[in-house]
Design a protein around this motif. Structure first.
Motif, PDB file in Angstrom:
ATOM      1  N   GLN A 297       0.843  -1.127   0.045  1.00  0.00           N
ATOM      2  CA  GLN A 297      -0.009  -0.032  -0.074  1.00  0.00           C
ATOM      3  C   GLN A 297       0.883   1.312  -0.081  1.00  0.00           C
ATOM      4  O   GLN A 297       0.507   2.210  -0.620  1.00  0.00           O
ATOM      5  N   VAL A 298       2.068   1.190   0.583  1.00  0.00           N
ATOM      6  CA  VAL A 298       2.716   2.514   0.700  1.00  0.00           C
ATOM      7  C   VAL A 298       3.227   2.629  -0.792  1.00  0.00           C
ATOM      8  O   VAL A 298       3.091   4.060  -1.167  1.00  0.00           O
ATOM      9  N   VAL A 299       3.768   1.922  -1.523  1.00  0.00           N
ATOM     10  CA  VAL A 299       4.172   2.115  -2.700  1.00  0.00           C
ATOM     11  C   VAL A 299       2.946   2.380  -3.520  1.00  0.00           C
ATOM     12  O   VAL A 299       3.273   3.488  -4.592  1.00  0.00           O
ATOM     13  N   TYR A 300       1.862   1.804  -3.511  1.00  0.00           N
ATOM     14  CA  TYR A 300       0.884   2.167  -4.410  1.00  0.00           C
ATOM     15  C   TYR A 300       0.392   3.838  -4.011  1.00  0.00           C
ATOM     16  O   TYR A 300       0.182   4.373  -5.197  1.00  0.00           O
ATOM     17  N   VAL A 301       0.127   4.151  -3.029  1.00  0.00           N
ATOM     18  CA  VAL A 301      -0.187   5.446  -2.610  1.00  0.00           C
ATOM     19  C   VAL A 301       0.898   6.417  -2.983  1.00  0.00           C
ATOM     20  O   VAL A 301       0.480   7.821  -3.417  1.00  0.00           O
ATOM     21  N   LEU A 302       2.012   6.162  -2.674  1.00  0.00           N
ATOM     22  CA  LEU A 302       2.953   7.157  -3.192  1.00  0.00           C
ATOM     23  C   LEU A 302       3.070   7.392  -4.542  1.00  0.00           C
ATOM     24  O   LEU A 302       3.344   8.434  -5.070  1.00  0.00           O
ATOM     25  N   ASP A 303       3.094   6.168  -5.338  1.00  0.00           N
ATOM     26  CA  ASP A 303       2.923   6.371  -7.020  1.00  0.00           C
ATOM     27  C   ASP A 303       1.786   7.346  -7.267  1.00  0.00           C
ATOM     28  O   ASP A 303       1.596   8.015  -8.294  1.00  0.00           O
ATOM     29  N   GLN A 304       0.474   6.884  -6.454  1.00  0.00           N
ATOM     30  CA  GLN A 304      -0.709   7.706  -6.841  1.00  0.00           C
ATOM     31  C   GLN A 304      -0.579   9.133  -6.552  1.00  0.00           C
ATOM     32  O   GLN A 304      -0.886   9.815  -7.340  1.00  0.00           O
ATOM     33  N   ALA A 305       0.167   9.349  -5.619  1.00  0.00           N
ATOM     34  CA  ALA A 305       0.485  10.881  -5.350  1.00  0.00           C
ATOM     35  C   ALA A 305       1.330  11.507  -6.418  1.00  0.00           C
ATOM     36  O   ALA A 305       1.075  12.706  -6.755  1.00  0.00           O
ATOM     37  N   ARG A 306       2.399  10.781  -6.787  1.00  0.00           N
ATOM     38  CA  ARG A 306       3.162  11.324  -7.837  1.00  0.00           C
ATOM     39  C   ARG A 306       2.376  11.508  -9.184  1.00  0.00           C
ATOM     40  O   ARG A 306       2.587  12.644  -9.842  1.00  0.00           O
ATOM     41  N   SER A 307       1.626  10.602  -9.494  1.00  0.00           N
ATOM     42  CA  SER A 307       0.844  10.492 -10.732  1.00  0.00           C
ATOM     43  C   SER A 307      -0.336  11.662 -10.767  1.00  0.00           C
ATOM     44  O   SER A 307      -0.559  12.576 -11.669  1.00  0.00           O
ATOM     45  N   LEU A 308      -0.809  11.828  -9.574  1.00  0.00           N
ATOM     46  CA  LEU A 308      -2.037  12.886  -9.402  1.00  0.00           C
ATOM     47  C   LEU A 308      -1.349  14.333  -9.562  1.00  0.00           C
ATOM     48  O   LEU A 308      -1.803  15.216 -10.335  1.00  0.00           O
ATOM     49  N   GLU A 309      -0.066  14.470  -8.768  1.00  0.00           N
ATOM     50  CA  GLU A 309       0.569  15.564  -9.092  1.00  0.00           C
ATOM     51  C   GLU A 309       0.938  16.134 -10.542  1.00  0.00           C
ATOM     52  O   GLU A 309       0.671  17.310 -10.935  1.00  0.00           O
ATOM     53  N   LYS A 310       1.471  15.359 -11.147  1.00  0.00           N
ATOM     54  CA  LYS A 310       1.650  15.560 -12.568  1.00  0.00           C
ATOM     55  C   LYS A 310       0.427  15.736 -13.334  1.00  0.00           C
ATOM     56  O   LYS A 310       0.539  16.825 -14.362  1.00  0.00           O
ATOM     57  N   GLN A 311      -0.386  14.868 -13.064  1.00  0.00           N
ATOM     58  CA  GLN A 311      -1.942  15.343 -14.038  1.00  0.00           C
ATOM     59  C   GLN A 311      -2.335  16.634 -13.533  1.00  0.00           C
ATOM     60  O   GLN A 311      -2.894  17.406 -14.458  1.00  0.00           O
ATOM     61  N   LEU A 312      -2.351  16.972 -12.415  1.00  0.00           N
ATOM     62  CA  LEU A 312      -2.788  18.050 -11.987  1.00  0.00           C
ATOM     63  C   LEU A 312      -2.278  19.409 -12.565  1.00  0.00           C
ATOM     64  O   LEU A 312      -2.796  20.213 -12.911  1.00  0.00           O
ATOM     65  N   GLN A 313      -0.791  19.208 -12.554  1.00  0.00           N
ATOM     66  CA  GLN A 313       0.061  20.098 -13.296  1.00  0.00           C
ATOM     67  C   GLN A 313      -0.497  20.276 -14.528  1.00  0.00           C
ATOM     68  O   GLN A 313      -0.297  21.484 -15.123  1.00  0.00           O
ATOM     69  N   LEU A 314      -0.454  19.157 -15.608  1.00  0.00           N
ATOM     70  CA  LEU A 314      -0.815  19.276 -16.979  1.00  0.00           C
ATOM     71  C   LEU A 314      -2.094  19.952 -16.949  1.00  0.00           C
ATOM     72  O   LEU A 314      -2.079  20.887 -17.959  1.00  0.00           O
ATOM     73  N   ASP A 315      -3.073  19.670 -16.201  1.00  0.00           N
ATOM     74  CA  ASP A 315      -4.324  20.396 -16.340  1.00  0.00           C
ATOM     75  C   ASP A 315      -4.131  21.855 -16.255  1.00  0.00           C
ATOM     76  O   ASP A 315      -4.947  22.450 -16.829  1.00  0.00           O
ATOM     77  N   ILE A 316      -3.759  22.203 -15.232  1.00  0.00           N
ATOM     78  CA  ILE A 316      -3.440  23.620 -14.708  1.00  0.00           C
ATOM     79  C   ILE A 316      -2.719  24.407 -16.218  1.00  0.00           C
ATOM     80  O   ILE A 316      -3.061  25.442 -16.489  1.00  0.00           O
ATOM     81  N   THR A 317      -1.624  23.798 -16.611  1.00  0.00           N
ATOM     82  CA  THR A 317      -1.000  24.399 -17.683  1.00  0.00           C
ATOM     83  C   THR A 317      -1.887  24.515 -18.977  1.00  0.00           C
ATOM     84  O   THR A 317      -2.016  25.619 -19.614  1.00  0.00           O
ATOM     85  N   LEU A 318      -2.730  23.411 -19.284  1.00  0.00           N
ATOM     86  CA  LEU A 318      -3.527  23.528 -20.447  1.00  0.00           C
ATOM     87  C   LEU A 318      -4.704  24.241 -20.267  1.00  0.00           C
ATOM     88  O   LEU A 318      -5.303  24.855 -21.153  1.00  0.00           O
ATOM     89  N   ALA A 319      -5.105  24.501 -19.070  1.00  0.00           N
ATOM     90  CA  ALA A 319      -6.123  25.592 -18.850  1.00  0.00           C
ATOM     91  C   ALA A 319      -5.675  27.161 -19.071  1.00  0.00           C
ATOM     92  O   ALA A 319      -6.640  27.566 -18.669  1.00  0.00           O
TER      93      ALA A 319
END
Length: 501
Positions: A297-319
């Motif tokens: 679960q630790v690996v999973y949630v940390l990977d989830q956090a990294r992926s979400l931050e990248k996706q949020l940053q991409l969405d912010i840039t495109l917006a």
């Protein structure tokens, strides 16, 4: 009556059904699951002369194939739990003379309680929880093929409402657009647009304006011209993208369509701050793997956090929000453990590697006398701490975000319960990731939960799953089969939530 039972009783196979049930009554096992049923039926057919070759395609074979459980009762009757199709379960009692009666959910639960000697109506009222499915205002999914496709289903529902009752739903669309802001900065449209009619006129003017610009022209170069037309940041980072987004909105206003609605909503900046809740284990980036209740679960949630931050940053840039210095933030909410055993689990805040603004925020458990709990506690023993933990975590999250998060995602049964408590208090959206529901991990746990209550506290765990899963706005799973299984097997969520007793 079930069509499967009716077909058998109205054919010559009813005698085979009687013989098969007589064979079951002679066995020592009184509660059979699907594999037990199929094995018993296979043995029955191997000794028969008439149905050996085609027993799988016979009416009786089909009935047995779709039967998930059989309970042999002391009254020489038996209870069949039949799953004729995905997400549909019914129960029947068949008597020795082959008469049949339907069983309600309450009757089925009483039969199970009698089987394990836990049924005693003289003890008075038994605690019951009756959950409504999700929200009162949502459409009901009636076709199993729509299960696991919640976003598409809701978009079809909303677009049909826009088409059927355009005035009400266009007002809702206008209100949806005008409420968006970031740190006090208005996004999308401003107060110069007073209603949906003005919105439609201004959208067409905005499209005409940006269509004259080079598609790759940066948003910042024509930002102020758009603001004079009542459009604030958030439509796109280039003239071409702004035009595409405004055209989607224009199409929604004039001719609603589910695919256009989904594409339009995917471009609207709504989420900037996310909380991932993973409460119970040692949670850190070093020295925690292999500890009790952590595992993957630790690996999973940390990977989830990294992926979400990248996706949020991409969405912010495109917006087109980079000029406003909008920065996403992701927090993994876990437990602070003072006796940290040479890990960093005693630190309140820890930056997540390979991220710009993602953090582990640890909040301690408190005893009932407000003293901090010093040691690690098994996930089976943490339930009394979670409500107070959610109150403390709310205060800490406010401090870190300088406001409320936009989305809370729970992980595992305890994390989902904390996510529910936080989302209800903060009035924000709640997502759940069950990973593995507690009820589905232990065979016959819904029957013998009282015998295992001392070690596992199943009454709390099962209730927590029911509360969190029914309260969530969205449930995330890896596969469709995880939710509702296949024609041959019951899904984890189907057995772990819907059929919990």
């Amino acid at each position: 009556m079930s069509n499967l039972i009716d077909a058998v009783l109205n054919s010559e196979e009813k005698n085979d059904l009687r013989e098969f049930f007589n064979q079951l009554q002679m066995s020592e096992r009184r509660y059979l699951l699907r594999n037990d049923i199929l094995n018993a039926f296979g043995q029955f057919c191997s000794h028969g002369e008439n149905i050996t070759e085609n027993y799988k395609s016979s009416h009786l074979g089909k009935l047995i194939y779709y039967t998930q459980e059989i309970i042999l009762e002391e009254t020489n009757s038996l209870c069949l739990i039949i799953r004729p199709k995905i997400a549909k379960t019914t129960a029947y009692r068949i008597f020795e003379n082959l008469t049949v009666e339907s069983l309600s959910i309450q009757q089925l639960l009483d039969i199970r309680d009698r089987f394990v000697n836990h049924f005693n109506p003289e003890e008075g009222d038994v605690f019951e929880i009756d959950f409504q499915p999700f929200y009162d205002y949502s459409p009901m999914i009636r076709d199993p093929k729509n299960i696991g496709k919640g976003v598409q289903f809701l978009n079809r529902f909303l677009s049909s409402k826009l088409f059927q009752d355009p005035s009400e739903w266009l007002d809702a669309l206008f209100n949806f657009l005008i409420l968006h802001s970031y740190n006090g900065i208005q996004l999308l449209i401003n107060g110069r647009i007073k209603n949906r009619l003005e919105l439609s006129d201004q959208v067409k003017q905005g499209i005409a304006f940006v269509s004259e610009l080079p598609p790759q022209q940066p948003y910042e170069e024509f930002r102020f011209e758009l603001q004079t037309m009542s459009f604030e940041p958030g439509w796109g980072n280039t003239a071409g993208r702004v035009q595409e987004t405004l055209e989607m909105l224009d199409e929604l206003i004039d001719s609603p369509d589910a695919k256009v609605l989904e594409a339009f909503l995917s471009r609207i900046p709504m989420i900037f701050r996310i909380v991932l809740v993973s409460v119970h284990g040692w949670f850190g980036q070093e020295g925690v793997l292999g500890r009790p209740d952590t595992g993957g679960q630790v690996v999973y949630v940390l990977d989830q956090a990294r992926s979400l931050e990248k996706q949020l940053q991409l969405d912010i840039t495109l917006a087109g929000l980079d000029g406003l210095e909008v920065q996403p933030k992701v927090i993994v909410l876990s437990r602070l453990i003072p006796n940290n055993d040479d890990t960093r689990c005693n630190e309140r805040l820890e930056k997540i590697y390979e991220t710009d603004n993602a953090w582990i925020l640890r909040v301690p458990f408190r005893e009932f006398n407000s003293q901090v709990t010093q040691d690690w506690i098994s996930r089976f023993e943490i339930w009394p701490y979670l409500e107070t933990y959610a109150v403390d975590a709310e205060r800490e999250l406010y401090a870190e975000f300088q406001g409320k998060p936009d989305l809370i995602i729970g992980n595992y049964s305890d994390g989902n319960l904390v996510a529910f408590l936080l989302a209800r208090r903060l009035k924000v959206t709640q997502f759940n990731i069950a990973h593995a529901l507690e009820k589905s991990k232990y065979l016959f746990s819904n029957l013998y939960w009282q015998e295992m209550e001392y070690n596992y506290h199943f009454s709390l765990q099962f209730t927590a799953d029911l509360i969190a899963m029914n309260a969530a706005q969205c449930i995330l799973s890896s596969t469709y089969q995880e939710i509702v299984g296949t024609r041959d097997s019951v899904g984890q969520y189907e057995s772990g939530v819907v059929k919990s007793s």
